[in-house]
Scaffold this motif. Structure first.
Motif: not given
Length: 218
Positions: A104-106, A110
């Motif tokens: 859930d970390d953007e 990326k």
């Protein structure tokens, strides 16, 4: 004061970089592709269990590391007199995962997307990598596995130490941790082998790998 902060940052970056380099595994012996090992007519075929087989990877840069896994698409080991004499594997490059940060970390999405992009492995154009066994040998008491590794249409032969167990119709092949130099497969992004103006923004050429393949008799 500003000069001291810059100096401290430079020293810290250098220490992290040197520590990372010190802890990295030995690079696999890498050379031009060789003839693939031929399967004997009497060889026994073992099919890879892709759900139990994996490739662990780790990448390095001055500020730290990233790591994750890649899955097999399929694979076959051929055994003659209980020993591996040939085999081929397809590696599912779309399966690249990142495990050093929460999903859930953007930054997770990326980095995963960046690794799959044409900056790195361009999985849309090259969805599979391949490994074809060219031979096994004994060197100083270790079993050394050699094979042609194809990434992004570039093929090199690599040799690294493995352990092979064969019990009750199941074969497990496990490599020691080793590295490959991505620049030899033309993976160029952030590489000082191709760019000389990166400063401390480079990414090390070495990719650390550990391979586990579990296969059952067909």
């Amino acid at each position: 004061m500003k000069k001291s902060i810059v100096t401290l940052f430079t020293i810290t970056t250098l220490v992290v970089s040197l520590t990372s380099c010190k802890n990295k595994a030995k690079e696999a012996d890498t050379k031009e592709a060789e003839a693939v090992a031929q399967t004997e007519a009497t060889a026994e075929k073992y099919t890879a269990n892709v759900s139990e087989s994996t490739i662990e990877w780790k990448g390095f840069k001055p500020t730290g590391t990233h790591f994750g896994t890649i899955s097999l698409e399929n694979g076959v080991l051929n055994l003659q007199d209980g020993k591996i004499n040939s085999g081929t594997f397809l590696i599912d490059m779309n399966s690249i995962t990142v495990l050093d940060m929460p999903e859930d970390d953007e930054n997770h999405a990326k980095l995963t997307g960046h690794l799959k992009s044409d900056d790195f492995f361009h999985v849309e154009k090259h969805p599979s990598a391949a490994f074809e066994i060219t031979g096994l040998s004994e060197v100083e008491g270790k079993t050394m596995l050699s094979g042609n590794l194809t990434l992004k249409e570039t093929k090199n032969n690599v040799t690294f130490p493995v352990t092979v167990t064969n019990t009750d119709g199941a074969v497990t092949l496990t490599s020691e941790t080793f590295t490959i130099d991505r620049s030899k497969w033309n993976v160029k992004y952030g590489s000082k082998s191709f760019f000389d103006d990166l400063g401390d923004k480079f990414i090390n050429d070495d990719i650390e790998l550990k391979i586990t393949v579990k296969a059952t008799k067909s």
